[in-house]
Design an enzyme around this catalytic site. Structure first.
Site, PDB file in Angstrom:
ATOM      1  N   THR A 174     -32.382  10.058  18.588  1.00 56.07           N
ATOM      2  CA  THR A 174     -32.001  11.217  17.769  1.00 56.07           C
ATOM      3  C   THR A 174     -31.652  10.795  16.341  1.00 56.07           C
ATOM      4  O   THR A 174     -31.712  11.617  15.432  1.00 56.07           O
ATOM      5  CB  THR A 174     -30.791  11.946  18.385  1.00 56.07           C
ATOM      6  OG1 THR A 174     -29.891  10.956  18.867  1.00 56.07           O
ATOM      7  CG2 THR A 174     -31.205  12.845  19.530  1.00 56.07           C
ATOM      8  N   ASP A 194     -27.483   1.695  14.743  1.00 57.34           N
ATOM      9  CA  ASP A 194     -27.037   0.357  15.124  1.00 57.34           C
ATOM     10  C   ASP A 194     -26.085  -0.248  14.090  1.00 57.34           C
ATOM     11  O   ASP A 194     -25.080  -0.873  14.439  1.00 57.34           O
ATOM     12  CB  ASP A 194     -28.251  -0.572  15.312  1.00 57.34           C
ATOM     13  CG  ASP A 194     -29.166  -0.076  16.415  1.00 57.34           C
ATOM     14  OD1 ASP A 194     -28.760   0.859  17.138  1.00 57.34           O
ATOM     15  OD2 ASP A 194     -30.277  -0.606  16.548  1.00 57.34           O
TER      16      ASP A 194
HETATM   17  C1  GLA Z   1     -33.189   1.232  18.097  1.00 54.05           C
HETATM   18  C2  GLA Z   1     -33.052   1.659  16.625  1.00 54.05           C
HETATM   19  C3  GLA Z   1     -32.025   2.791  16.497  1.00 54.05           C
HETATM   20  C4  GLA Z   1     -32.341   3.951  17.459  1.00 54.05           C
HETATM   21  C5  GLA Z   1     -32.588   3.427  18.865  1.00 54.05           C
HETATM   22  C6  GLA Z   1     -33.089   4.499  19.821  1.00 54.05           C
HETATM   23  O1  GLA Z   1     -31.997   0.675  18.553  1.00 54.05           O
HETATM   24  O2  GLA Z   1     -32.636   0.562  15.843  1.00 54.05           O
HETATM   25  O3  GLA Z   1     -31.988   3.227  15.167  1.00 54.05           O
HETATM   26  O4  GLA Z   1     -33.424   4.698  16.990  1.00 54.05           O
HETATM   27  O5  GLA Z   1     -33.533   2.360  18.889  1.00 54.05           O
HETATM   28  O6  GLA Z   1     -32.066   5.380  20.128  1.00 54.05           O
END
Ligand code: GLA
Length: 384
Positions: free
Chosen positions: A34, A169
């Site tokens: 999302t 993240d």
């Molecule tokens: C990876 C990306 C995040 C997010 C997740 C899926 O961790 O770095 O930004 O999009 O996948 O939720």
């Protein structure tokens, strides 16, 4: 590895006294994919982290040693284009961002190590970026805010490492507080901490130990599909910025104008973002059962509509459903590999996880790895 050993390694190598910075990995309880659609996510920092020892060296040279890879790089601060090793890109990405913004740093010495398993959906790369940016911010007194640093770390990953990622993240490595999840509104970067009572429950990650290729390709494909939905809807007279602006009703009205997959991707994203809000409400009412049910629904959407799961991850999630002591389970991260995250009553957690792992071994001939995790605080400087 013990911190004292890492400090010894630093001191022997550079003969000076470093400062210590730590940045954690993350889980994401709910809110998969999302973030790059400007929706809500609900990550938390975990007790697996990068330790980074650093100090200015009064030279124009950056000297960096990765203890875990036993690899060393040394380069002139403004001449970092041809530095080898994949891990060095995450650090140089930050130096590159600072240089693009015209922020001056001197040379520095650095040693780092960590215990975040790599490439299994716990955001080890974001943790390395965040440890670097908070370290450089402190040792060169750059006066960057936490928000500046989180955004810069994301840009480093997108613009230097070359991986398209959302904001989750890097935010999850910087802002969380212990005992709390972080509800992030990826539209305006507002965030609030959501207290969760885990006194009777464990959070357990299970890694099926499969490495499906094309993870990045599939991730980029999903981004493109979501963008294509917006483009098509806007060509019909709307002015949506992202799927965050689209309601389920509006999507249904335009269903026939979209490819089948585009419709499914958009439906999942809109519903998932709403689920995050519901899960936060449930957690605030201490209704972990409801939050767990929403995690299962999230996995269902990731499996059937967003299609980023795989049979091994589905097996692990399905296996938890036979135990009423498991409240919820889903995959985390980009998908097509990585880990599941499960919320389990503490008293039964070990027994249930052992049984699931045995059944997985029988089915796939592979021993999964298990990581029980505790919630932790975001990146900071620590005493040595
Ligand atoms: C990876 C990306 C995040 C997010 C997740 C899926 O961790 O770095 O930004 O999009 O996948 O939720």
């Amino acid at each position: 590895m013990k911190l004292a050993e890492l400090v010894d390694i630093y001191t022997i190598r550079y003969r000076s006294k470093p400062r210590l910075f730590r940045a954690p990995g993350r889980i994401n309880l709910i809110g998969g994919h999302t973030d790059y659609n400007n929706g809500f996510v609900l990550p938390a920092a975990i007790d697996k982290e990068i330790w980074m020892l650093m100090a200015p060296n009064k030279l124009e040279v950056c000297k960096i040693y990765s203890h875990d890879f036993d690899e060393y790089v040394e380069f002139k601060r403004d001449d970092y284009r041809n530095v080898p090793y994949k891990w060095s890109k995450y650090i140089i990405g930050i130096i590159d961002q600072l240089s693009r913004k015209g922020i001056n740093i001197g040379g520095f010495d650095c040693v780092f190590a960590g215990d975040i398993p790599l490439g299994v959906g716990m955001a080890s790369s974001a943790a390395l970026e965040c440890a670097t940016v908070i370290g450089l911010n402190k040792i060169f007194d750059l006066k960057l805010s936490d928000m500046d640093m989180a955004l810069m770390a994301q840009k480093a990953e997108r613009e230097y490492v070359g991986v398209n990622c959302g904001i989750m993240d890097q935010f999850a490595s910087i802002f969380p507080q212990p005992g709390h999840l972080l509800k992030i509104d990826c539209q305006d970067f507002n965030y609030e901490k959501v207290k969760i009572d885990l006194s009777k429950h464990d959070l357990v990650l299970i890694n099926p130990m499969v490495n499906h290729t094309l993870v990045e390709t599939e991730y980029n494909k999903r981004i493109a599909e979501c963008e294509s939905v917006i483009e098509k809807l806007n060509n019909l007279g709307h002015s949506f910025r992202t799927l965050r602006d689209v309601s389920l009703g509006q999507l249904e009205l335009n269903r026939t104008k979209l490819e089948r997959n585009e419709y499914r991707r958009a439906k999942y994203i809109i519903e998932e973002s709403l689920r995050v809000v519901k899960a936060c409400d449930a957690i605030q009412e201490n209704n972990l059962k409801k939050a767990g049910e929403l995690m299962y629904k999230s996995h269902d959407g990731l499996q059937f509509e967003y299609q980023v799961s795989c049979k091994e991850l589905d097996f692990l999630v399905d296996a938890t459903m036979q135990h009423e002591e498991v409240l919820g389970s889903r995959i985390m991260g980009k998908g097509h590999g990585g880990c599941t995250v499960s919320l389990i009553e503490s008293a039964m957690a070990d027994q249930i996880v052992d049984e699931i792992c045995e059944n997985y071994l029988l089915q796939f001939g592979i021993k999964p790895e298990v990581y029980p995790v505790k919630l932790a605080s975001g990146a900071s400087e620590s005493d040595i």
